[in-house]
Every structure is written in structure tokens, then in C-alpha cells.
Design a protein around this motif. Structure first.
Motif, short mmCIF file in Angstrom:
data_model
loop_
_atom_site.label_atom_id
_atom_site.label_comp_id
_atom_site.label_asym_id
_atom_site.label_seq_id
_atom_site.Cartn_x
_atom_site.Cartn_y
_atom_site.Cartn_z
N LEU A 6 0.87 -1.17 0.00
CA LEU A 6 0.00 0.00 0.00
C LEU A 6 0.91 1.22 0.00
N VAL A 7 0.66 2.17 -0.88
CA VAL A 7 1.48 3.39 -0.94
C VAL A 7 0.70 4.54 -0.32
N VAL A 8 1.39 5.29 0.56
CA VAL A 8 0.79 6.43 1.24
C VAL A 8 1.51 7.70 0.78
N CYS A 9 0.73 8.67 0.32
CA CYS A 9 1.27 9.91 -0.24
C CYS A 9 1.24 11.05 0.79
N PRO A 10 2.31 11.85 0.86
CA PRO A 10 2.42 12.88 1.90
C PRO A 10 1.60 14.14 1.60
N GLY A 11 1.37 14.91 2.64
CA GLY A 11 0.63 16.17 2.52
C GLY A 11 1.56 17.37 2.46
N ARG A 12 0.97 18.55 2.65
CA ARG A 12 1.67 19.81 2.43
C ARG A 12 2.87 20.06 3.34
N GLY A 13 2.86 19.56 4.57
CA GLY A 13 3.90 19.95 5.51
C GLY A 13 5.11 19.06 5.53
N THR A 14 5.48 18.45 4.41
CA THR A 14 6.51 17.41 4.45
C THR A 14 7.84 17.81 3.82
N TYR A 15 7.92 18.96 3.15
CA TYR A 15 9.21 19.42 2.62
C TYR A 15 9.71 20.52 3.54
#
Length: 344
Positions: A6-15
Motif C-alpha cells: 500500500l502506498v501512502v502519499c504525503p501532505g503539504r507539511g513534508t518538505y
């Protein structure tokens, strides 16, 4: 034999500052993807993604704003997705947190790479220009990552108190594993900062974030639909699990329906990342859960969501860490030693 993932994609606060140079470090061999995004940015008079990633110094006022951070994170995450070793892993489904839903759409083939980039870039700019209010994060788990009933009761009290007030707005924006993300107007943010008990570094205000996933953004869906065409949305090649825990299976839905959700309730109603992870894990029973980069902040909420549902009898943080040391369940591509187990 392949393992399922299962692949989970990150949100806005991750860079964040530690991620500066992520593309240059990990994806020099996929620079054509970056150049494609750079061309889009240049055509709109925006800072190219390669310039943001290649900056000498991380600048929060530049790197954290929605108009810049959104497509930068998209570039990192989609390049990570392309780097997953498909000889070793059979990807069975994708999901994501908040903006990560847009990334999940691209990973699932519901949007192609260019369509996903346009959506992310357009929405990032729109939220930067027209977003109101902000977000505050507060934990609801104990030291072993189990839900604390007293903290849950406090959340219910806060929602009840704020709903009876006529001079402020406070809403639950995201259920994020062991945390609750609140969305509020300025008065609500001040009230939450005073009302929520101090817990280490919490309550934490998320800088450069609007009141995402709340009625405070009721003005956004109409603007979003005007700026993003239905024609970009297709039937997909992988199953995607949204922020309501709904499964969108390839060629088993009307693209208009996922368009309506993505540019409707996904914008101005609570996003339940916890439920998305729990449904995806139960429905697809993956051998591994791969969390795309950049950053490492989404691994803990993913684990906390699994613990809350006692997935594979997970009982808490100590149990999870013991399993991770023996045979990792979650592989975060932002962590070097875990990344090595994912990429070709």
C-alpha cells in the motif's frame, strides 16, 4: 515472490529544511520529470521546482507557502513512486493525507502526470491566495500511541463549546492517526491555543496553512471547479482510498464522481486520514506500507492509525518498534535505511 504494498502519499507539511535538495540527491536520474514541472512553472511566471530544491538555503517564507510547496512535494513524491522496485513490490492501492489525495490520484492513474501537476499547482496557488484561517495540531494518544480516552473526551468538549459560539469558528480538519488537526478562524485559533492543554510542543500552529478541510473554505470548491477540468480525470489503474475511507477501484466509477469529491467535500469537510489507512490496510492486506517522501512525518500517524484498529494485533508503539526492527511493516522513503529496501 513479490510482496504487496500500500502506498501512502504525503501532505503539504513534508518538505522542510532537512529535505532541501531531495530531488537532486535521490532523483538525478529522473530529471526529465523535474524539467517537465519546471516548464509548467516557468510558463506561469513561478519559481521552477529545480530552483526551489536546489536553493543554497531553506527559506520558510518561500519553501513553505502553498504556491511553492505543493508542486515541490508532488515532484518528490511522484519521483519516489516511480523509483519503487516493481520487481519486488506489487502495489495494490494508494492513499494519502490531505494534499496527498491529489498525489494519490496521480499515482493511481486517475490523473496523468501532467494533469496531477496542473491540479496540485493550481490548488496550491488558490489556497495561498484565497485560503483563510489556519490549522492547529494536538495529540490524542498516550506515550505508547494508544488513544487516550480523556483526550478524546476533551476533543468532544472543545467541539461542543466552539459550536455554541457565534463569534468564532473551530472545526476538525484532519483525523491524523494519533493527532487531531483543527481548522479555525483567527479568533478560533487564539481560543484553541489557550484552551488546549500544553503537551510538549503542542498545541502546534501549522505555518502557512489555511483552514483546510473545513466549512471556512466553502468559497473554494466553485473556484476549484472553474480552474480544473473534469476531462483531466480518468478511471485509473490502481485502487485509491480517499479521505472518507471510500475505495475507488479502477474502471468501477464515474470520473465525474471522483471529480465532485476531489473538488467538493475533500476541500471543505473533514479529511479522515486515519480511516483511509485503516480501510486500505483491511481491504487490501498489504505486506508492506510504503510512505513516499519527502519527509518522515507521516510514518508515525500511519502506524498510529494501524494501532488504533489493532491491525495484525498491533498493540502500541513499543510493539510497532519491535516489529519494525525485525521485519518492517512501514517503509518510509524519507529514511535512508528504509528507502534502500524500496528502490531499485
Amino acid at each position: 515472490m513479490k510482496e504487496t504494498a500500500l502506498v501512502v502519499c504525503p501532505g503539504r507539511g513534508t518538505y522542510n529544511a532537512p529535505e532541501l535538495g531531495y530531488l537532486k540527491t535521490h532523483h538525478a536520474d529522473r530529471w526529465a520529470m523535474v524539467e517537465q514541472l519546471d516548464a509548467l512553472r516557468r510558463s506561469l511566471g513561478q519559481i521552477p521546482i529545480s530552483e526551489l530544491d536546489g536553493a543554497d538555503k531553506y527559506a520558510p517564507s518561500v519553501h513553505m507557502t502553498g504556491d511553492n510547496a505543493s508542486l515541490l512535494i508532488y515532484a518528490c513524491a511522484l519521483a519516489d513512486f516511480a523509483a519503487i522496485d516493481r520487481e519486488r513490490y506489487d502495489i495494490v492501492a494508494v492513499t494519502g493525507n490531505s494534499m496527498g489525495w491529489y498525489l494519490a490520484l496521480a499515482c493511481a492513474g486517475i490523473l496523468d502526470f501532467e494533469g496531477g501537476a496542473r491540479l496540485v499547482n493550481t490548488m496550491g496557488g488558490m489556497m495561498h491566495q484565497h485560503g483563510v484561517g489556519g490549522q492547529i495540531v494536538w495529540p490524542i494518544v498516550d506515550a505508547d500511541w494508544n488513544i487516550d480516552p480523556e483526550k478524546e473526551n476533551l476533543i468532544r468538549e472543545i467541539c461542543k463549546e466552539s459550536s455554541s459560539s457565534s463569534d468564532m469558528e473551530v472545526h476538525i480538519s484532519i483525523h491524523l492517526g494519533g493527532m487531531v488537526v483543527f481548522a479555525a478562524d483567527d479568533k478560533g485559533l487564539k481560543w484553541l491555543s489557550e484552551r488546549l492543554p500544553k503537551d510538549d510542543r503542542f498545541p502546534m500552529r501549522l505555518m502557512h496553512h489555511a483552514a483546510f478541510h473545513s466549512p471556512l473554505l466553502d468559497h473554494i470548491p466553485q473556484m476549484a471547479r472553474a480552474a480544473n477540468p473534469l476531462a483531466d480525470f480518468g478511471s485509473g489503474t490502481l485502487s485509491a482510498v480517499d479521505g472518507q475511507g471510500r475505495v475507488w477501484s479502477p474502471r468501477a466509477f464515474d470520473p465525474a464522481a471522483i471529480y465532485d469529491y476531489t473538488l467538493g467535500a475533500q476541500l471543505n469537510r473533514t479529511y479522515d486520514f486515519t480511516r483511509a489507512v485503516q480501510v486500505a490496510a483491511a481491504e487490501f492486506a498489504p505486506d508492506k506500507i510504503i510512505v513516499l517522501g519527502p519527509g518522515t512525518t507521516l510514518g508515525a500517524p500511519t502506524a498510529q492509525a494501524l494501532i488504533a484498529s489493532q491491525w495484525r494485533s498491533l498493540s502500541g508503539k513499543a510493539d510497532f518498534q519491535a516489529r519494525q526492527s525485525e521485519n518492517p511493516v512501514i517503509l518510509s522513503m524519507g529514511i535512508a535505511e528504509q528507502r534502500a529496501q524500496v528502490v531499485r
